[in-house]
Design a protein around this motif. Sequence first.
Motif: not given
Length: 374
Positions: A220-230, A323-327, A312-321
Amino acid sequence: MTKNETATSVEEFLVWRSNLFQGLKARKETIIELLDALSSNQQAHSVVELSLNPLFRRDYNSLYRGIQEFLPTQTDPNYEQRIETLFSAVSRTIPPTSKHYNLFGIDTTPCPRPFAETLADKTFIHYPNPIKGNKPINIGHCYSVVCALPDQIDTEKVPWAVPLSGERVPSKHKGVNQGNQQLKKIWQSSLFSDKLSALVADSDYSQKDFIGEQVKHEDVVTITRVRSDRVFYRQFIRDPNQAKTSGHPRWYGDKFDLKDDQTWTEPDEVHHVPFTTKKGRQLTVTISGWKQMLMRGTKNYKMNNHPFTLLQIVVRAQERNSIWKPMWLIVIGSRRDELSLVDCYHCYRQRYDMEHLFRFKIIDDILFNSRCTS
């Protein structure tokens, strides 16, 4: 569909129906008729309305008794065999996957019952409130649900989740503890032991008393999200030329604070994945991974023995900014390296398919009513 394909499908359906019938404890005919009524439903908006379906030949009292009594109890001498038979029936509804792993999801969902005065074991539950200023709470029950998540290619990218287990969370217990008990039954089943199993969950399941139980299962491999203050730590690797010292061996290396980028090191692996939204917007997903990370353990859970991969997951638009907080995600398990960073990201994205199951009102009512008396 050709005649041979039709005959094969009918034969598979009869085997599935037979397995389901044998796995039920009581009210077998009632449950089979209820499933027939649900499958052919076009008008019913509640569970009780299914009793008006021509395929359901009993009254509404039998319907509710069937929902409450069909599951085998742990005092049943054939409990393990019946559960295995039910899992066998359910597993046949899961489309075969082309991947080298099976994907599962776990989550809790609220069932508000503020006006059920005689309902036992009611408690305060988290429930979103659309009225601004009101606290997101209600009174009722909370349910822990484990689902199999089929390939989106096989479902033509239609969100779909196959529920495997749904149990009410007692008011004195936590959802993660109830989930541990449900998953233990599933991992012990021989039906899902032929492949690696990936389990996805939200940040509520990133605590030690859940992850510490899941790492006991080698497949079993567990994939969970974690809070950004950990706060996590790099695994300490001793220099082989350094002389051993007396005292307790060092386990934890440099600090890795998710909210302080000054403590971050260069990622061990980075991937850029193009992504197009339904509206045609072009986005780029940047996945950064740090391997051999550790979290602090407890007396019961020695987490220093279980390194994980931090994403760390970061979603960027074409202008490289951005658009959401990192996950942030953690991937933990002895076989975690068999999943690429991109695989882990896609696995977690598929977790949201469970939300569509929770919004299917009649299924929700059947699931909840089956556990109201437990």
